[in-house]
Write an enzyme that holds these catalytic residues in place. Structure first.
Site, PDB file in Angstrom:
ATOM      1  N   HIS A 109       0.798  -1.202  -0.081  1.00  0.00           N
ATOM      2  CA  HIS A 109       0.139  -0.031   0.092  1.00  0.00           C
ATOM      3  C   HIS A 109       0.975   1.443  -0.167  1.00  0.00           C
ATOM      4  CE1 HIS A 109       1.020  -0.293   4.309  1.00  0.00           C
ATOM      5  NE2 HIS A 109       0.693   1.150   4.343  1.00  0.00           N
ATOM      6  N   ARG A 110       2.192   0.985   0.364  1.00  0.00           N
ATOM      7  CA  ARG A 110       2.866   2.482   0.286  1.00  0.00           C
ATOM      8  C   ARG A 110       3.125   2.988  -1.068  1.00  0.00           C
ATOM      9  NH1 ARG A 110       4.419   3.310   5.333  1.00  0.00           N
ATOM     10  NH2 ARG A 110       4.114   1.652   6.786  1.00  0.00           N
TER      11      ARG A 110
END
Length: 365
Positions: free
Chosen positions: A210-211
């Site tokens: 998700h980064r």
């Protein structure tokens, strides 16, 4: 009677706040000394990211929901601050307890401090030293105005001491996220797609990404997923897709029958997947804590971590952000050469009890 505001706004917060609520409810002293109101900022506002976690972890309905919804980080921060300020103006609490490092943590801490309400930070003192991470800014700002720190490791304690925090404000209590994991272990359950995908314990991988460094560019995400599917030797790869990633993934064409993109999972289902996986590939800090306690090999696609004990003690390794590093790491794992790991000190399921005991003492003086 002292009133504590328990702040929760995003999915990681819920796992950390649940055992504190349990401890407040069951402590004999708290029954006469401490009361609380649960404030949900609404930073994660949809059912998949919020409501299901409340139900599965037995968290009561929030006493107050600020309902800030979506927006940029600045917009969310501003909305949380404006709405929480109104709450304190109507009914001032005796303590604002924040957990973790999300936008809600920082925003409510600032408002409370300006309103003359003491701040306690659960998971205080952790640092990645990576200023490109919004979470690092949230941590540093929050800790700079916190009165009392409840920490997960001696490393966090030393970070605080180096910043000038005195020992009488630091309480090494353990990890409330692990409190939740240990309590919920008997209740973990297979996700609905388990049989459909033909999953077997120890014979598949779990991926979470998700980064921004890993998912914001289509080619970047494509290279990461290709490296994963090429390195896992045809074993199923289960990828619960974060909303941020889903938008980009729609435009990619990953040629692998082994990659299974699924919806975000509830706490009980996701941790069942993690517990029974051959390994986990992630860029999340919190998941590395869970894999450490579960003894599951974990490959973290980051150059740094705010939870170094998961590497020095646990089963996690920092692989870095270059997808080319995945192949050799997965080869070591699949050939049986991964480290075993151990469980860090005080990650024993009793962190919340220690926190509440300290709160009873601190707020009674």
């Amino acid at each position: 009677m002292k009133l504590i505001d328990l702040i929760a706004g995003a999915r990681p917060n819920f796992m950390k706040i649940a055992p504190i609520i349990d401890a407040l409810k069951t402590s004999p002293k708290s029954g006469g000394l401490l009361s609380y109101r649960l404030i949900h900022t609404g930073q994660h506002y949809d059912r998949e990211m919020s409501g299901d976690f409340f139900a599965q972890l037995g968290i009561p309905a929030p006493d107050i929901n600020l309902e800030v919804g979506s927006g940029t980080q600045a917009e969310q921060t501003a909305n949380i601050m404006v709405r929480y300020e109104k709450v304190l103006a109507e009914s001032k609490s005796d303590l604002c307890l924040v957990v973790g490092d999300v936008t809600s943590t920082m925003a409510c801490a600032i408002v409370a401090r300006k309103f003359g309400v003491p701040v306690a930070h659960v998971e205080g003192g952790i640092r990645s030293w990576d200023w490109s991470m919004p979470e690092e800014i949230n941590r540093v700002v929050t800790d700079s105005i916190t009165h009392w720190f409840f920490t997960t490791s001696e490393t966090a304690n030393e970070n605080l001491r180096c910043a000038g925090v005195t020992d009488d404000r630091i309480f090494f209590v353990g990890n409330t996220m692990i409190d939740t994991l240990l309590k919920q272990l008997p209740r973990l359950r297979r996700p609905m797609f388990w049989e459909v995908l033909g999953l077997e314990p120890g014979n598949y991988f779990v991926v979470t990404l998700h980064r921004p460094a890993n998912v914001d560019g289509q080619q970047r995400l494509l290279h990461v997923l290709q490296a994963i599917t090429e390195g896992t030797r045809g074993l199923p790869v289960v990828f619960p897709v974060h909303p941020r990633t889903a938008k980009i993934l729609r435009h990619l064409k990953v040629k692998s029958k082994a990659l299974h993109c699924v919806d975000p999972q509830g706490y009980l289902e996701f941790n069942y997947l993690v517990k029974n996986a051959r390994g986990v590939i992630t860029d999340s800090g919190g998941i590395t804590e869970e894999t450490t306690v579960l003894g599951v090999p974990c490959l973290t696609l980051r150059d740094n971590t705010e939870r170094p004990e998961t590497v020095t003690v646990g089963s996690n390794e920092l692989i870095g952000t270059n997808p080319a590093a995945l192949g050799p790491a997965l080869e070591r794992l699949l050939d049986g050469h991964w480290k075993k790991g151990a469980i860090p000190e005080k990650w024993d399921g009793k962190a919340a009890l220690r926190i509440v005991a300290e709160l009873e003492r601190l707020l009674s003086t």
